[in-house]
Design an enzyme around this catalytic site. Sequence first.
Site, PDB file in Angstrom:
ATOM      1  N   SER B 137      48.853  60.994  32.355  1.00  0.00           N
ATOM      2  CA  SER B 137      49.226  59.577  32.400  1.00  0.00           C
ATOM      3  C   SER B 137      49.872  59.150  31.093  1.00  0.00           C
ATOM      4  O   SER B 137      49.587  59.727  30.034  1.00  0.00           O
ATOM      5  CB  SER B 137      47.992  58.711  32.631  1.00  0.00           C
ATOM      6  OG  SER B 137      48.314  57.352  32.469  1.00  0.00           O
ATOM      7  N   TYR B 150      39.727  55.953  29.592  1.00  0.00           N
ATOM      8  CA  TYR B 150      40.504  56.717  30.568  1.00  0.00           C
ATOM      9  C   TYR B 150      41.631  57.457  29.841  1.00  0.00           C
ATOM     10  O   TYR B 150      41.885  58.640  30.097  1.00  0.00           O
ATOM     11  CB  TYR B 150      41.058  55.736  31.603  1.00  0.00           C
ATOM     12  CG  TYR B 150      42.140  56.243  32.517  1.00  0.00           C
ATOM     13  CD1 TYR B 150      41.837  56.992  33.652  1.00  0.00           C
ATOM     14  CD2 TYR B 150      43.481  55.926  32.268  1.00  0.00           C
ATOM     15  CE1 TYR B 150      42.836  57.422  34.508  1.00  0.00           C
ATOM     16  CE2 TYR B 150      44.492  56.351  33.128  1.00  0.00           C
ATOM     17  CZ  TYR B 150      44.164  57.092  34.241  1.00  0.00           C
ATOM     18  OH  TYR B 150      45.161  57.517  35.095  1.00  0.00           O
TER      19      TYR B 150
END
Lengths: 419, 244
Positions: B137, B150
């Site tokens: 990501s 995250y």
Amino acid sequence: MVGEDLERLTRGVSLTRGLGRSYGDSSLPPERGGKIASSRLADRILGFDPETGVLRAEAGLSLLTLNSALLERGWFTPVTPGTQFVTLGGMVASDVHGKNHHEAGTFGRHVTRVRLRTGGGAIVDAGPGTERELFDATVGGMGLTGHILEVEVRLSAVASPWIWSESESAPDFETLAERLVDAGATWPYTVAWADLLHPSGRGLLVKGRWAQPDEAAGRTFGWPSAVSVPVDMPGWAINPLSMRMFNALYYRRHGRKTRAGVVHPQPFFYPLDVVHDWNRAYGSRGFTQYQCVIPKAAGVEAAAKFARFVREIGGLPCLVVVKDFGPEGSGLLSFPKPGLTFAIDLPVTGATPSLVARFNDVVAEAGGRIYLTKDAFSSREHFRAMEPRWTAFDEVRRLWDPDRTIRSAQSVRLLGDDE
Amino acid sequence: MNVVFCGATKGIGRAVARHMAQRGDRFALLGRDVDDLKRSGSDLEAMGGSVASTIRCDLMDLASIAPALDEAWAALEKVDAVVVTAGLFDLHETLESDSALRDRVLTVDFTNTVHLCELAGPRLLAGGGGTLAVVSSVAGDRPRKTIYLYGAAKAGLGHYLEGLDLKYRGNGLRVVNVKPGFIKTGMTANAKVPPFATTPEAIAPAVVRAIDRGTSVVYVPFVWRLVMLAVRSLPKFMMRKLNF
Ligand SMILES: Cc1cc2nc3c(=O)[nH]c(=O)nc-3n(C[C@H](O)[C@H](O)[C@H](O)COP(=O)(O)OP(=O)(O)OC[C@H]3O[C@@H](n4cnc5c(N)ncnc54)[C@H](O)[C@@H]3O)c2cc1C
Ligand SMILES: NC(=O)c1ccc[n+]([C@@H]2O[C@H](COP(=O)([O-])OP(=O)(O)OC[C@H]3O[C@@H](n4cnc5c(N)ncnc54)[C@H](OP(=O)(O)O)[C@@H]3O)[C@@H](O)[C@H]2O)c1
């Protein structure tokens, strides 16, 4: 609420919606709250049989996905609305019609089964052969009989993925209407665009059929996949101004002569989809649509009278879409019946409700009715006058959802669900 | 192309797998719920692909990974690519307050994805090489106040993927690190939608192109490469001030 698991998502919610392409308030929650499930992520094909054309899919499958997956291989939805940003569930709930209504009827005619979560919570399969009443109430029932989880429908085999289209102009509304109905005898797809700002009510007639392979020889087919479904766009934001400008351009570009040739199905069926981003950027919120059918039984004169009425009101968009409807389907609240249907863009202002009421007066007098998926302003009285079938619908609904746990802004307005 | 795919049931994975299916690719589908995998399998077959097997593989359950890969290899015989789009996300505040969920995110997005790669890499090499494509990501590119837990898992994963690529590309293992920006999927349905947000269908072609070419790092959509370039160049005092 949004998610892939529609079965879970619809537990205890008051309504399910698809891609929100209805112009009215049928996919909106009632004022006094209630959660809404969105089916848009529940979009898998669960089975497709190339022998029979029968497709089973989750209710959120969009026509865009279906077209890009299967048209190249020779399969197309038996009925398509004028946008591919709709879901199978929404197509059942509105019992959509296309340019081929005179030949193919509505979408519901081709549906062999739906799986529903009813208002009572039970999961039920309904189709022409099982739970027939529930099925007929669901087809065109604006989502009020249950949350549609899965749809099984028979697709149509096409000769090629291309369209042979012919179009011509007509000098006045009467000629246009007459040619539209005549064309239906030989063409599967027909539509007319009437210019009701022009004194004559002149217009364009567009006819189409799937091209034979030799007519489309040498072309390589592709479905523009870069366009993906624009999400979260409210119904009203969609078309307005852009559509009118588009219509005007369309008309002017056409000229007087007859045109014929092979075209891609995307601009043929979905002329507005290609400009959706443009719409999104500039579209104002304040537009809706009015769509009614003037029954054949009332004569061509009644349709011409309605056209004149629209023309006399003035200030409305110049091109009105006119289609020829064939026999009525089995859906208890399904919109189409034999006659001419008019779809008119309306700016939303303080005067809209009274304008809609004036339209409804004329339509009710002619024995016609309105398309619920596009309605946000009709009164309960007009609805009941145009739709004597509502009591039969209400009975089925009572059976499966006695507490009316499933309701929408529209059902509160037209069916009195909060009483 | 023969593909072992973990995460095809939803979101980015669903769109990427569909794009591959439309050109006729053949799959072994890995995931936690075999019934649901079968539904995705039907979808991919209707799209033009074929599905050799649907196999339970839960990234919360380390012991399930190796047998799942063995089964996938047996079903496909020759494997050209392993694609991992499975992952877990939650809002930062939730991850701060819920330690069990935090553990799951770190386990799924980092620890067990690394284990999966460690198990898949040698199998691909043994078959003469292939592509290992994994979704990390842009959140791993630079710590931000609202997403660093995250982000840490994704940063760790990206670090690992690039290292793996450095070591084994010469031997025929092409590692592809896919870095999506904000994509509108079920995962992000509760998150605030930032600029440049797009749909899984819109990025699928670029992801598949990167898999085909073996691009070692790919930002999807491309604009996020520029966005993250800018974010990485911000001075620290600004990162302290900004809430994004
Ligand atoms: C540009 C444009 C052109 C159009 N052209 C046509 C046309 O030619 N012919 C035509 O018939 N219509 C046409 N329409 C209208 C459109 O086809 C319908 O409104 C259709 O129902 C929209 O589908 P949707 O998935 O967006 O549903 P939504 O708009 O989200 O919902 C419509 C209704 O269906 C219900 N519904 C949706 N999904 C479910 C489900 N899973 N379970 C239960 N209920 C559900 C909702 O509650 C609501 O009552 C057009 C619309 C646009 C914007
Ligand atoms: N969406 C974004 O904006 C975005 C941005 C950057 C990176 N990413 C990353 O992209 C990847 C895909 O995200 P998405 O948005 O597509 O998410 P998603 O829609 O929630 O899909 C997640 C997928 O991961 C699978 N999965 C989750 N936990 C698993 C487990 N324990 N074992 C096996 N499979 C598991 C899910 O399978 P089930 O069907 O079993 O649930 C599902 O297929 C993730 O790694 C995510 O971190 C997403």
